[in-house]
Design an enzyme around this catalytic site. Structure first.
Site, PDB file in Angstrom:
ATOM      1  N   ASP A  49       1.991 -20.685  46.634  1.00 13.82           N
ATOM      2  CA  ASP A  49       2.674 -21.244  45.471  1.00 13.82           C
ATOM      3  C   ASP A  49       2.477 -20.318  44.280  1.00 13.82           C
ATOM      4  O   ASP A  49       1.342 -20.108  43.830  1.00 13.82           O
ATOM      5  CB  ASP A  49       2.090 -22.633  45.193  1.00 13.82           C
ATOM      6  CG  ASP A  49       2.832 -23.390  44.115  1.00 13.82           C
ATOM      7  OD1 ASP A  49       3.547 -22.762  43.314  1.00 13.82           O
ATOM      8  OD2 ASP A  49       2.683 -24.627  44.065  1.00 13.82           O
ATOM      9  N   LEU A  50       3.566 -19.778  43.749  1.00 15.53           N
ATOM     10  CA  LEU A  50       3.462 -18.828  42.648  1.00 15.53           C
ATOM     11  C   LEU A  50       3.088 -19.477  41.319  1.00 15.53           C
ATOM     12  O   LEU A  50       2.909 -18.768  40.331  1.00 15.53           O
ATOM     13  CB  LEU A  50       4.772 -18.049  42.508  1.00 15.53           C
ATOM     14  CG  LEU A  50       5.083 -17.082  43.654  1.00 15.53           C
ATOM     15  CD1 LEU A  50       6.420 -16.397  43.429  1.00 15.53           C
ATOM     16  CD2 LEU A  50       3.983 -16.058  43.829  1.00 15.53           C
ATOM     17  N   LEU A  69      12.690 -13.134  43.447  1.00 17.46           N
ATOM     18  CA  LEU A  69      13.774 -13.995  43.907  1.00 17.46           C
ATOM     19  C   LEU A  69      13.338 -15.444  44.077  1.00 17.46           C
ATOM     20  O   LEU A  69      14.190 -16.316  44.289  1.00 17.46           O
ATOM     21  CB  LEU A  69      14.313 -13.496  45.253  1.00 17.46           C
ATOM     22  CG  LEU A  69      14.802 -12.055  45.345  1.00 17.46           C
ATOM     23  CD1 LEU A  69      15.290 -11.760  46.765  1.00 17.46           C
ATOM     24  CD2 LEU A  69      15.911 -11.779  44.345  1.00 17.46           C
ATOM     25  N   SER A 109      21.559 -15.273  37.446  1.00 18.59           N
ATOM     26  CA  SER A 109      22.657 -15.867  38.213  1.00 18.59           C
ATOM     27  C   SER A 109      23.941 -15.920  37.403  1.00 18.59           C
ATOM     28  O   SER A 109      23.923 -16.023  36.161  1.00 18.59           O
ATOM     29  CB  SER A 109      22.280 -17.288  38.638  1.00 18.59           C
ATOM     30  OG  SER A 109      23.373 -17.960  39.228  1.00 18.59           O
ATOM     31  N   TYR A 134      19.968 -25.522  36.598  1.00 14.43           N
ATOM     32  CA  TYR A 134      19.654 -24.275  37.294  1.00 14.43           C
ATOM     33  C   TYR A 134      20.105 -23.076  36.460  1.00 14.43           C
ATOM     34  O   TYR A 134      19.331 -22.141  36.210  1.00 14.43           O
ATOM     35  CB  TYR A 134      20.332 -24.261  38.669  1.00 14.43           C
ATOM     36  CG  TYR A 134      20.318 -22.914  39.339  1.00 14.43           C
ATOM     37  CD1 TYR A 134      19.140 -22.383  39.850  1.00 14.43           C
ATOM     38  CD2 TYR A 134      21.483 -22.157  39.447  1.00 14.43           C
ATOM     39  CE1 TYR A 134      19.124 -21.133  40.457  1.00 14.43           C
ATOM     40  CE2 TYR A 134      21.473 -20.916  40.059  1.00 14.43           C
ATOM     41  CZ  TYR A 134      20.297 -20.399  40.562  1.00 14.43           C
ATOM     42  OH  TYR A 134      20.285 -19.167  41.151  1.00 14.43           O
ATOM     43  N   ARG A 173      37.003 -18.922  45.012  1.00 10.92           N
ATOM     44  CA  ARG A 173      36.022 -18.582  43.985  1.00 10.92           C
ATOM     45  C   ARG A 173      35.201 -17.364  44.398  1.00 10.92           C
ATOM     46  O   ARG A 173      34.929 -16.468  43.586  1.00 10.92           O
ATOM     47  CB  ARG A 173      35.099 -19.774  43.724  1.00 10.92           C
ATOM     48  CG  ARG A 173      33.988 -19.466  42.721  1.00 10.92           C
ATOM     49  CD  ARG A 173      33.060 -20.651  42.480  1.00 10.92           C
ATOM     50  NE  ARG A 173      32.042 -20.284  41.505  1.00 10.92           N
ATOM     51  CZ  ARG A 173      30.878 -19.712  41.823  1.00 10.92           C
ATOM     52  NH1 ARG A 173      30.581 -19.472  43.099  1.00 10.92           N
ATOM     53  NH2 ARG A 173      30.017 -19.406  40.868  1.00 10.92           N
TER      54      ARG A 173
END
Length: 271
Positions: A49-50, A69, A109, A134, A173
């Site tokens: 777990d970061l 990522l 993103s 997000y 898209r």
């Protein structure tokens, strides 16, 4: 040779880069939430777990460049977004400070810009218009890259990744947002090999004819995509478009549709 760490190596994009970067001879350490099955004996792997600084230390000790990522990659409830995309990123950057990491490559993103209309064409300095929590977390991440460069001298490259699936585009898209695997690997290699960049952003898409992002203005790392989603346009456009009217109006697609309550702008109306 630079030592490179890759977090989120168990995901789709991470898996493509994990295999591709090792084929390129990159000295790579890969990390996943769960233990990764080694691709070859002696592969440099960590897991955990970061949000835990001890895990971050195992990932970043002796590292020159981090390609980050890891995190939630879809729209999720706010507590999960905060834990995985904000808290974990903070711990990663603090770990980069402790270990003298020279460059952090952040997986931003297209969803940080998802509320632009599909008729808009964006330059790198376009204001953020996130299409959900997000996308909002990616705005945070790009701002964090800026702060850690300005205050601590850690170079930051924000990759505004489009649709990277390791397969051809699936709908209309994606003819605009698609990032082919060959271009993805080139993008990562340019992030590793580029000279001084300070803090920079790059559109992470292929050279798509229908791109919503202006690739002609160039970028700080010399990324020059060669693939084009238009190759599949005929077969993609022959199929029914699965997206609803909101998703077809805004660049974020179904992310923009999620929890959308405003009136849909009329054709020609400025959004």
């Amino acid at each position: 040779m630079k030592k490179v760490a890759l977090s989120g190596a168990g995901g789709i994009v991470g898996g493509i880069l994990r295999r591709g970067l090792q084929r390129k001879g990159v000295d790579l350490r890969c990390a996943g939430w769960q233990p990764l099955e080694p691709l070859h004996p002696g592969e440099d792997l960590v897991h955990g777990d970061l949000r835990d600084p001890a895990v971050v230390d195992r990932l970043l000790a002796g590292v020159d460049v981090l390609i980050h990522l890891a995190g939630s990659s879809v729209e999720r409830p706010l507590p999960e977004i905060i834990d995985n995309n904000l808290r974990a990123l903070y711990e990663v950057y603090e770990g980069a400070r402790r270990h003298g990491v020279k460059r952090v490559v952040f997986a931003s993103s297209n969803h940080a810009f998802g509320m632009y209309r599909t008729t808009d064409r964006l330059k790198l300095d376009a204001p953020f218009r996130p299409d959900g929590l997000y996308g909002l977390s990616k705005v945070w991440g790009e701002a964090m890259a800026r702060m850690y460069w300005d205050k601590h001298g850690i170079e930051g490259i924000s990759l505004r990744i489009g649709t990277a699936m390791g397969q051809p585009p699936e709908n209309a898209r994606q003819l605009s947002t698609w990032l082919g695997s060959e271009d993805l690997l080139q993008l990562a290699m340019r992030c590793i090999e580029a000279g001084p960049v300070g803090c920079a952003a790059v559109w992470g898409i292929s050279a798509n004819t229908r791109a919503w992002y202006d690739l002609a203005e160039g970028n700080a790392i010399g990324y020059a995509p060669v693939e084009n989603a238009e190759r599949w346009a005929g077969e993609v456009l022959a199929r029914p478009d699965p997206l609803d009217a909101i998703a077809r109006t805004f660049q974020g697609g179904s992310f923009a549709s999620h929890d959308y309550t405003a009136p849909l702008p009329a054709a020609g109306e400025r959004a």
